[in-house]
Design a protein around this motif. Structure first.
Motif, PDB file in Angstrom:
ATOM      1  N   GLN A 240       0.853  -1.559  -0.085  1.00  0.00           N
ATOM      2  CA  GLN A 240       0.056  -0.556   0.270  1.00  0.00           C
ATOM      3  C   GLN A 240       0.903   1.331   0.012  1.00  0.00           C
ATOM      4  O   GLN A 240       1.783   1.091   0.862  1.00  0.00           O
ATOM      5  CB  GLN A 240      -0.712  -0.135   1.666  1.00  0.00           C
ATOM      6  N   ARG A 241       0.247   2.354  -0.767  1.00  0.00           N
ATOM      7  CA  ARG A 241       1.605   3.451  -0.786  1.00  0.00           C
ATOM      8  C   ARG A 241       0.568   4.591  -0.111  1.00  0.00           C
ATOM      9  O   ARG A 241       1.609   5.707  -0.035  1.00  0.00           O
ATOM     10  CB  ARG A 241       1.748   3.918  -2.436  1.00  0.00           C
ATOM     11  N   ASP A 242      -0.378   4.413   0.247  1.00  0.00           N
ATOM     12  CA  ASP A 242      -1.450   5.730   0.507  1.00  0.00           C
ATOM     13  C   ASP A 242      -2.324   4.649   1.447  1.00  0.00           C
ATOM     14  O   ASP A 242      -2.962   3.837   0.969  1.00  0.00           O
ATOM     15  CB  ASP A 242      -1.577   6.531  -0.157  1.00  0.00           C
ATOM     16  N   PRO A 243      -2.608   5.692   3.029  1.00  0.00           N
ATOM     17  CA  PRO A 243      -4.607   5.119   3.560  1.00  0.00           C
ATOM     18  C   PRO A 243      -5.290   4.695   2.496  1.00  0.00           C
ATOM     19  O   PRO A 243      -5.738   3.883   2.882  1.00  0.00           O
ATOM     20  CB  PRO A 243      -4.099   5.464   4.492  1.00  0.00           C
ATOM     21  N   ALA A 244      -4.993   6.128   2.270  1.00  0.00           N
ATOM     22  CA  ALA A 244      -6.877   6.162   1.009  1.00  0.00           C
ATOM     23  C   ALA A 244      -6.727   4.982  -0.362  1.00  0.00           C
ATOM     24  O   ALA A 244      -7.754   4.881  -1.283  1.00  0.00           O
ATOM     25  CB  ALA A 244      -7.247   7.267   1.006  1.00  0.00           C
ATOM     26  N   GLN A 245      -5.678   4.136  -0.193  1.00  0.00           N
ATOM     27  CA  GLN A 245      -5.434   4.050  -1.891  1.00  0.00           C
ATOM     28  C   GLN A 245      -6.570   2.666  -1.759  1.00  0.00           C
ATOM     29  O   GLN A 245      -6.830   1.787  -1.101  1.00  0.00           O
ATOM     30  CB  GLN A 245      -3.644   2.980  -2.470  1.00  0.00           C
ATOM     31  N   PRO A 246      -7.567   2.863  -3.127  1.00  0.00           N
ATOM     32  CA  PRO A 246      -8.276   1.701  -3.584  1.00  0.00           C
ATOM     33  C   PRO A 246      -7.785   0.009  -3.755  1.00  0.00           C
ATOM     34  O   PRO A 246      -6.711   0.228  -4.751  1.00  0.00           O
ATOM     35  CB  PRO A 246      -9.531   2.217  -4.254  1.00  0.00           C
ATOM     36  N   VAL A 247      -8.884  -0.590  -3.853  1.00  0.00           N
ATOM     37  CA  VAL A 247      -8.548  -1.811  -5.094  1.00  0.00           C
ATOM     38  C   VAL A 247      -9.105  -1.498  -6.028  1.00  0.00           C
ATOM     39  O   VAL A 247      -9.459  -0.299  -6.315  1.00  0.00           O
ATOM     40  CB  VAL A 247      -9.719  -3.382  -4.550  1.00  0.00           C
ATOM     41  N   VAL A 248      -7.593  -1.819  -7.153  1.00  0.00           N
ATOM     42  CA  VAL A 248      -8.252  -1.299  -8.242  1.00  0.00           C
ATOM     43  C   VAL A 248      -8.109  -2.246  -9.997  1.00  0.00           C
ATOM     44  O   VAL A 248      -7.737  -3.518  -9.542  1.00  0.00           O
ATOM     45  CB  VAL A 248      -6.822  -0.404  -8.957  1.00  0.00           C
ATOM     46  N   ASN A 249      -9.354  -1.829 -10.421  1.00  0.00           N
ATOM     47  CA  ASN A 249      -9.464  -3.366 -11.296  1.00  0.00           C
ATOM     48  C   ASN A 249      -8.345  -2.523 -12.912  1.00  0.00           C
ATOM     49  O   ASN A 249      -8.540  -1.295 -13.126  1.00  0.00           O
ATOM     50  CB  ASN A 249     -10.996  -3.430 -11.936  1.00  0.00           C
ATOM     51  N   THR A 250      -8.156  -3.322 -13.642  1.00  0.00           N
ATOM     52  CA  THR A 250      -7.589  -2.889 -14.885  1.00  0.00           C
ATOM     53  C   THR A 250      -8.387  -2.995 -16.166  1.00  0.00           C
ATOM     54  O   THR A 250      -8.167  -4.881 -16.274  1.00  0.00           O
ATOM     55  CB  THR A 250      -6.002  -3.218 -14.534  1.00  0.00           C
ATOM     56  N   VAL A 251      -8.535  -2.493 -17.289  1.00  0.00           N
ATOM     57  CA  VAL A 251      -9.407  -3.030 -18.455  1.00  0.00           C
ATOM     58  C   VAL A 251      -8.210  -3.142 -19.063  1.00  0.00           C
ATOM     59  O   VAL A 251      -7.272  -2.218 -19.227  1.00  0.00           O
ATOM     60  CB  VAL A 251     -10.063  -2.179 -18.221  1.00  0.00           C
ATOM     61  N   GLU A 252      -8.513  -4.194 -19.786  1.00  0.00           N
ATOM     62  CA  GLU A 252      -7.291  -3.960 -21.188  1.00  0.00           C
ATOM     63  C   GLU A 252      -7.875  -3.772 -22.795  1.00  0.00           C
ATOM     64  O   GLU A 252      -9.443  -4.130 -22.486  1.00  0.00           O
ATOM     65  CB  GLU A 252      -6.627  -5.654 -21.703  1.00  0.00           C
ATOM     66  N   VAL A 253      -6.870  -2.630 -23.279  1.00  0.00           N
ATOM     67  CA  VAL A 253      -7.476  -1.560 -24.333  1.00  0.00           C
ATOM     68  C   VAL A 253      -6.741  -1.902 -25.309  1.00  0.00           C
ATOM     69  O   VAL A 253      -5.387  -2.317 -25.057  1.00  0.00           O
ATOM     70  CB  VAL A 253      -7.666  -0.140 -23.873  1.00  0.00           C
ATOM     71  N   PRO A 254      -7.037  -2.183 -26.296  1.00  0.00           N
ATOM     72  CA  PRO A 254      -5.960  -1.687 -27.489  1.00  0.00           C
ATOM     73  C   PRO A 254      -5.017  -1.111 -28.058  1.00  0.00           C
ATOM     74  O   PRO A 254      -4.187  -0.730 -28.369  1.00  0.00           O
ATOM     75  CB  PRO A 254      -7.525  -2.265 -28.937  1.00  0.00           C
TER      76      PRO A 254
END
Length: 121
Positions: free
Chosen positions: A57-71
């Motif tokens: 964790q880099r920041d206490p407010a850092q969220p769970v993040v989903n990453t979307v693949e784009v072309p």
């Protein structure tokens, strides 16, 4: 159509979180690179679902993040900004994987976008 292909769970103590998800869900982990970043295999490749990672964790407010693949990352960035989104971490290389950026949608939620490129450095 772009799909979610990866998730990241931030953790104050990643090794504790790795043990938790391994023991609770049976996920398999492997450390990636020199950073505190553990890739998570959440199931068999021929079944629905995605894999992800647990990271320091880099920041206490850092969220769970989903990453979307784009072309095309540049086109996705343009579309995000055109539709009232905001780039919060600019395009960066993930060596041998691709190009990554993070954005906030109009509601303020953070997600990632990734253009796969094995030549990224």
């Amino acid at each position: 159509m772009a799909r979610v292909v990866h998730f990241e769970i931030p953790a104050a103590d990643p090794e504790v979180s790795v043990r938790f998800y391994k023991n609770v869900f049976g996920w398999e982990f492997s450390k990636w690179g020199d950073e505190e970043y553990w890739l998570a295999k959440t199931g068999e490749d021929d079944l629905p679902g995605i894999n992800g990672a647990i990271m320091k964790q880099r920041d206490p407010a850092q969220p769970v993040v989903n990453t979307v693949e784009v072309p095309d990352l540049e086109k996705a960035i343009e579309a995000i900004e055109k539709h009232k989104g905001q780039i919060v971490a600019p395009k960066m290389a993930v060596p041998t994987v691709g190009w990554l950026a993070y954005f906030k949608d109009p509601g303020g939620y953070i997600s990632g976008i990734m253009q796969m490129d094995a030549n990224a450095k």
